[in-house]
Every structure is written in structure tokens, then in C-alpha cells.
Design an enzyme around this catalytic site. Structure first.
Site, PDB file in Angstrom:
ATOM      1  N   ASP A   1      39.729  48.052  31.220  1.00  0.00           N
ATOM      2  CA  ASP A   1      39.911  49.042  32.275  1.00  0.00           C
ATOM      3  C   ASP A   1      41.301  49.662  32.207  1.00  0.00           C
ATOM      4  O   ASP A   1      42.276  48.955  31.979  1.00  0.00           O
ATOM      5  CB  ASP A   1      39.742  48.326  33.626  1.00  0.00           C
TER       6      ASP A   1
ATOM      7  N   CYS B   1      41.367  48.810  40.255  1.00  0.00           N
ATOM      8  CA  CYS B   1      42.181  49.975  40.627  1.00  0.00           C
ATOM      9  C   CYS B   1      43.342  49.649  41.564  1.00  0.00           C
ATOM     10  O   CYS B   1      44.438  50.187  41.414  1.00  0.00           O
ATOM     11  CB  CYS B   1      41.328  51.029  41.311  1.00  0.00           C
TER      12      CYS B   1
ATOM     13  N   ARG C   1      31.007  41.184  40.769  1.00  0.00           N
ATOM     14  CA  ARG C   1      30.148  42.075  41.544  1.00  0.00           C
ATOM     15  C   ARG C   1      28.852  41.350  41.833  1.00  0.00           C
ATOM     16  O   ARG C   1      28.278  40.716  40.943  1.00  0.00           O
ATOM     17  CB  ARG C   1      29.850  43.363  40.769  1.00  0.00           C
TER      18      ARG C   1
ATOM     19  N   HIS D   1      43.836  52.848  34.184  1.00  0.00           N
ATOM     20  CA  HIS D   1      44.012  53.940  35.133  1.00  0.00           C
ATOM     21  C   HIS D   1      45.119  54.828  34.631  1.00  0.00           C
ATOM     22  O   HIS D   1      46.189  54.338  34.269  1.00  0.00           O
ATOM     23  CB  HIS D   1      44.302  53.384  36.527  1.00  0.00           C
TER      24      HIS D   1
ATOM     25  N   HIS E   1      40.082  56.857  36.256  1.00  0.00           N
ATOM     26  CA  HIS E   1      39.622  55.499  35.955  1.00  0.00           C
ATOM     27  C   HIS E   1      38.863  55.622  34.648  1.00  0.00           C
ATOM     28  O   HIS E   1      38.030  56.523  34.513  1.00  0.00           O
ATOM     29  CB  HIS E   1      38.616  54.989  36.979  1.00  0.00           C
TER      30      HIS E   1
ATOM     31  N   GLN F   1      36.387  43.934  32.180  1.00  0.00           N
ATOM     32  CA  GLN F   1      36.352  45.326  31.738  1.00  0.00           C
ATOM     33  C   GLN F   1      37.606  45.651  30.943  1.00  0.00           C
ATOM     34  O   GLN F   1      38.686  45.151  31.268  1.00  0.00           O
ATOM     35  CB  GLN F   1      36.358  46.259  32.945  1.00  0.00           C
TER      36      GLN F   1
ATOM     37  N   LYS G   1      32.039  61.694  37.022  1.00  0.00           N
ATOM     38  CA  LYS G   1      32.396  60.914  35.838  1.00  0.00           C
ATOM     39  C   LYS G   1      31.654  61.381  34.605  1.00  0.00           C
ATOM     40  O   LYS G   1      30.603  62.010  34.695  1.00  0.00           O
ATOM     41  CB  LYS G   1      32.113  59.438  36.087  1.00  0.00           C
TER      42      LYS G   1
HETATM   43 ZN   LIG Z   1      39.395  52.019  38.780  1.00  0.00          ZN
END
Ligand SMILES: [Zn+2]
Ligand SMILES: [Zn+2]
Length: 636
Positions: A382, A333, A362, A384, A509, A380, A463
Site C-alpha cells: 500500500d 491510510c 477486514r 499513499h 491511495h 497490502q 479509482k
Molecule cells: Zn489508503
């Protein structure tokens, strides 16, 4: 005699003498002898529990959701009793019911082997036959400490020392006594079907600095048939295990010397991953996303600003360069917000959709790492989305459409869940309310069914989680869409609205597949390694019968490679049957056999990995037959 007033869920109600047991009340009401336990005033209790106040009593039967847990937990006590009697010197620790079964952790100087399991099972059957009641007692905590210290169960003493209550409960069947909240079955004979499954190591309290214990896993069911079904399922899952197939198909490896939870992709696995990533890039570009890339480490100050340092630090890795602290990114992010902030944004620039195949780290405890599905480093898909509050609804619907297309492309069914505010969270009540409603509204408008998971949201927002269902009907977390009003606040993101004033954008996200590593693990198990042709690292293999076919085989291979097929040639001096078997084990969709016949007629005899013989055809005919199935799916 003092009386209490009991009301049953079937409407019957009357007085009973104080101290009557739950089981006696249900028996007096002609209750089923299958009853496992009961709920009294909402609390789960043993049938042997004496009732001393008025209240509602509901029987818990074998078909009730709580029943399996009670059965399995009771079976774990029986296992502990059997182990303790067979292996002198064993110390017991904890033995909970888990999803699909139970375990008990033991401290024992020797190592349990799979060969010990049948012996333990035999002893357990004996205990079950003896029909020993599970007897509950409430004693003072101090008395319990004395009791367990007296029989050398130091782990129980350690647990007791952390309990804050005056009294605790113990359960005893035969000569085995355990510190336990219960409830339990009325007696050992109420276990109809069980099986011990495996032995594994486990640290006391999951802490790698503490004692290494031995965990015995088992399962129990209310009928033999259900047990057999479950054992068949386990057998099938074992065959599909992605760690084993990953090795057999030469896709990836994980090396202790490189680090646990770190995946090393071999050529075929790296190709599989590239195919998925290329598919994702294409689909994101088609849907108005822009591809970006951020650094692996960002300064610690930024993680403080984002809230990760306060709320997520225990999952992060930190480093120091020239006296400056850095955090290795656990999420993508922050860099995306810096891109947003790199210039003045107007409402006309929104929505801004930034996509990154972002690799994150992680920290997961080494005990929970599992093949590709629980790792420490993963990538990911991912993105945004920065948008105006008015655009939130259509953006969420856009993501839901995207998820549905991708699930269809891979052939998965899925379920949706809405996760709401957790205890540990940041942001105002109003923002949480607004964001939760926005997510819910979008699912309703698309007529999607969903379940609510109370308190399961991220610390910065609610979410939608999408769980896919694999061939064995297991659920796997893949896509999530998280609504976030908080990070834009912390990073002071702004856009100039139609009114020429500054406004705060909303940040979404979202991931579609989630962790690519995990998704590939699921994909391997779902297809048992036999991927759809567009995902197969090798789509066809050319197999020669003798070396007289070598030259023509080379021409065919070149021709197919130029046509866009991923093809290899197996020219080894081996029997055709052996080559075919090997290609089948590698789950290669097409085997193109070339012998003297095929050379003279200028074509191939294809076979499929399922054993179908497609008979002779020319290369053009073969290419026409496979057509578009070698390409990734497309959407309108
Ligand atoms: Zn994020
Ligand atoms: Zn227990």
C-alpha cells in the site's frame, strides 16, 4: 378486436391482436426457432408473455449475453423439480443463475452426496424429454402465500412476506411450481447440455444463525461442445487449486482452531512471500517512495474522523484497552496522514510517497472465505501519494508505469477499469468530477484501453482497477489507484504553496499487487506451482545416487549457497528415481544429480523439472548457465 402495434429490431412493424405472445410475433416474422426469450420495451420477457400494449420487440437468441442466464436459471428449476420428486420432504429455497452456472439451495434432513448427482441428472433428462412448458402466472401476493404454505414451502412464504408488491409471478413446469420473476425458456426441452457439479453447505440467506441448507451446483450451455470445454477448464482449475498446491508444496495452512481466513505461512511460503516483498521494497525505493510502518490498532475517534466508522464499520474489528475504544485497521491510510501532518509541508516536499507493506483486517463472512484469495487478515503493498493538484496527472502515470513493469515481471496480461461514484459516498460533486477526469486523462495519455464501471468506486473517491489475466484466462483484481480529495479535507492536511498560502494536497491511495496473500494464491494457480526460478523457494536440489557421493554433495551445496542459489541436498538413502519424482512434484527448477562419475569428474548432471537432462557440467558451468535467472527481474 383491439390491436397493438409492434416494431421489431429488423425494421419490420405491424399490428397484432392484443394479447398476442412475444413468441407468436417472432414466429410470424419467421424468427429463429433457437430464440430463448425476448426484450419487450426494454424488459426481458418469456416468449409466452402476452403483449397488451404497443412497443419494440427484440428476440434474445442463444448468443445474446442474457441467454445463458435464462438457460441456467431454467435448468435450476428443472433440477429443483427433479430433487423434489426424488427426495420426499425436501423444501426448496432459492436457485439463481450465477457466473458459469447455477445452484439451488434445499432444506433436507438427509445429506446429499456426490453419488446422488447422477440420479438427479437422470431425472432431469426425463423432465427435459417431456418438453414441459414453463408457464408464468401472475397472482396476488396473498394468494401466493396460501399456495406455497399449502404445499409446505415455508421458505417461499418467508420470501413472499418481505415482498412489497400486490402481485407476484409464479412459474410452473409439470408438477413443480416456483415463486420467480423469470424469464424462462419456453419449455424444458430447450436445455441442450447441462451437468451437475458439486454439493456444498450454505446458510439460508447467508446468515450463519439461520438454517443450514444444501446447495447443489450445476451448469448449462447451448451446446455439448461448450459444456465439454467448460468441464475441461474446471478440471484444469482443480489441478491448479492453490489450496491443494499450497498443501502439497508445503507453503501455508489455515487452521480452524486459529481462526478462519487467517493464513499461517510455512517456511517455503514465507520465503516466497519474502521474495515478493523484497522485490517490492527495492522497486518502491527505486521509484522515490519512502518506507513507513504504522500500528495495527488506532483509536476509534480517528476512524470516526476518517469516515471509516460511518461507512466501513461492518467490515472492521474493534477492541477496548483501558476503557478506550480502538479499531483494528482495515486500511493503512490514517497513520500515513499522521506522518504527513507531523510537520509543516511545503510544495517543495511534494509529491510525498509513503509505502507500507501494511497488514489489515477486514471482516468477511465465513461463507465467502476461500484459501488465500478471500481472507480476513492480509498484507497490502500500500502507498499513499500526497501531491499538489498539478502533480496528480504525472503521479497517476507514474503508478501506471509501475503497474505495467510489475505485471511484465510476473508475466501477466491485464485489463483496466475506471470505477465511478457509488451511491454511498462522501465528498462534493466537483471533487468527484475532477478526480474522475484526472484518472481518465492519465490512461488516455498513456494510450491504455479501459472500461467504465459505473458506481463501483470507493466511498471516498473514484479509482482505476487493474485486473490481471491468469493462465486460465480468469480475471483477478490486483492494482488500484484511487483519487481522494476527501480525507485530506477531513484531516485538514495542508502545504504551503509558492504563493506562501496554505493549500490542500491531493491524496492518492494505490496498491500494485493488492493483497499479497491473494496475489500469491493467483500466482500459485497461474504457474500451477512451478514458479519462475527467481520466485522458487528452492531453486535447486542436490540428489545423490549413493552415500559415496555425500561428502562431495555437501561441498557442492555449500558452493552454490555461497553463490546466492537457494539450494537443498537430498542425501536420503532412497532410489534416485524416487528422489527425482519427489523434486519434480515439489516443482524445483533444477535437480543436480551426483553419482560416482560426477564425484570423480568434479561436477553435476542437472535435470530440469520438465524432465530435460542437461548432461554433465562443472559447478562453474552450471552457475554460468543459470546466470541472472535466479535474480528478480530488473527494469531500466
Ligand atoms: Zn489508503
Ligand atoms: Zn426462478
Amino acid at each position: 378486436m383491439e390491436e397493438i402495434f409492434i416494431r421489431l429490431d429488423n425494421g419490420n412493424q405491424r399490428n397484432f391482436p392484443k394479447g398476442v405472445t412475444a413468441g407468436e410475433v417472432l414466429a410470424a416474422d419467421n424468427g429463429s426457432d433457437q430464440t430463448v426469450a425476448a426484450r419487450f420495451r426494454g424488459e426481458l420477457v418469456d416468449l409466452g408473455r402476452p403483449l397488451t400494449v404497443d412497443g419494440d420487440l427484440v428476440p434474445v437468441g442463444p448468443r445474446d449475453p442474457e441467454a445463458l442466464e435464462i438457460l441456467r436459471h431454467s435448468t435450476s428449476h428443472i433440477m429443483a423439480q427433479a430433487v423434489r420428486s426424488l427426495f420426499p420432504g425436501v423444501k426448496v429455497t432459492i436457485g439463481p443463475a450465477i457466473e458459469d452456472g447455477f445452484y439451488y439451495d434445499f432444506d433436507y434432513e438427509n445429506t446429499f452426496t456426490p453419488e446422488d448427482l447422477p440420479r438427479i441428472e437422470e431425472r432431469m433428462k426425463g423432465i427435459i424429454q417431456q418438453d414441459l412448458p414453463f408457464i408464468r402466472k401472475e397472482i396476488s401476493r396473498d394468494e401466493a402465500v396460501g399456495l406455497f404454505a399449502g404445499i409446505g414451502e415455508q421458505y417461499k412464504v418467508e420470501l413472499l412476506e418481505e415482498i412489497n408488491a400486490e402481485t407476484v409471478s409464479t412459474y410452473q413446469q409439470g408438477d413443480f411450481i416456483d415463486l420467480c420473476r423469470g424469464p424462462h425458456l419456453p419449455s424444458t426441452s430447450k436445455v441442450p447440455a447441462f451437468k451437475l457439479l458439486s454439493v456444498a453447505g450454505a446458510y439460508w440467506r447467508g446468515d450463519e444463525n439461520r438454517q443450514m441448507l444444501q446447495r447443489i451446483y450445476g451448469t448449462a450451455f447451448f451446446s455439448r461442445e461448450e459444456l465439454e470445454n467448460h468441464l475441461r477448464f474446471l478440471e484444469e482449475a482443480k489441478k491448479r487449486d492453490h489450496r491443494r498446491l499450497g498443501r502439497e508444496l508445503d507453503l501455508f495452512s489455515i487452521h480452524e482452531e486459529a481462526g478462519p481466513g487467517m493464513v499461517i505461512w510455512h517456511p517455503r511460503g514465507a520465503l516466497l512471500r519474502t521474495l515478493i516483498e523484497d522485490f517490492e521494497r527495492r522497486e518502491h525505493l527505486r521509484r522515490g517512495y519512502q518506507i513507513v510502518m504504522g500500528p495495527q490498532m488506532l483509536k476509534t475517534e480517528l476512524w470516526r474522523q476518517s469516515g471509516h466508522f460511518d461507512h466501513y464499520r461492518e467490515n472492521m474489528y474493534f477492541s477496548e484497552v483501558e476503557g478506550q475504544g480502538y479499531g483494528i485497521k482495515p486500511m493503512n491510510c490514517v497513520a500515513h496522514m499522521l506522518i504527513y501532518k507531523s510537520k509543516l509541508r511545503s510544495y517543495r516536499d511534494l509529491p510525498l510517497r509513503l509505502f507500507e507493506l501494511g497488514t489489515v483486517h477486514r471482516h468477511e463472512k465465513s461463507g465467502v472465505l476461500h484459501g488465500l484469495v478471500r481472507v480476513r487478515q492480509f498484507t497490502q503493498d500500500d502507498a499513499h501519494i500526497f501531491c499538489t493538484p498539478n502533480q496528480v496527472n504525472s503521479e497517476i502515470k507514474g503508478v501506471l508505469n509501475f503497474v505495467i513493469d510489475v505485471m511484465n515481471a510476473f508475466g501477466f496480461e491485464y485489463e483496466l477499469e475506471l470505477s465511478t461514484r457509488p451511491e454511498k459516498s462522501i465528498g462534493s460533486d466537483d471533487d468527484w468530477e475532477l478526480a474522475t477526469r484526472a484518472l481518465e486523462q492519465a490512461m488516455k495519455e498513456k494510450d491504455l484501453l479501459y472500461e467504465i464501471q459505473a458506481g463501483e468506486g470507493a466511498f471516498y473517491g473514484p479509482k482505476i482497477d487493474i485486473k490481471l489475466k491468469d493462465a486460465l484466462n480468469r480475471r483477478w483484481q490486483c492494482a488500484t489507484i484511487q483519487c481522494d480529495f476527501t480525507l485530506p479535507e477531513r484531516f485538514e492536511l495542508a502545504f504551503i504553496g509558492e504563493d506562501s498560502q496554505k493549500h490542500r494536497p491531493v491524496m492518492l491511495h494505490r496498491v500494485i499487487l493488492g493483497s499479497i496473500e491473494r496475489f500469491i494464491g493467483v500466482l500459485i494457480e497461474h504457474f500451477a506451482g512451478a514458479f519462475p526460478i527467481w520466485l522458487s523457494p528452492v531453486q535447486a536440489v542436490v540428489l545423490t545416487v549413493t552415500d559415496r557421493a555425500d561428502e562431495f554433495a555437501g561441498q557442492v551445496t555449500d558452493r552454490l549457497l555461497r553463490a546466492g542459489l537457494r539450494v537443498e541436498a537430498d542425501l536420503r538413502n532412497e532410489k534416485l528415481g524416487y528422489k527425482i519424482r519427489e523434486a519434480q512434484l515439489q516443482k524445483i527448477p533444477y535437480m543436480l544429480v551426483i553419482g560416482d562419475q560426477e564425484v570423480s569428474r568434479g561436477g553435476v548432471s542437472p535435470r530440469t523439472r520438465t524432465g530435460q537432462d542437461l548432461k554433465f557440467m562443472t559447478i562453474d558451468e552450471f552457475l554460468a548457465r543459470i546466470g541472472s535467472e535466479i535474480e528478480p527481474p530488473r527494469f531500466d
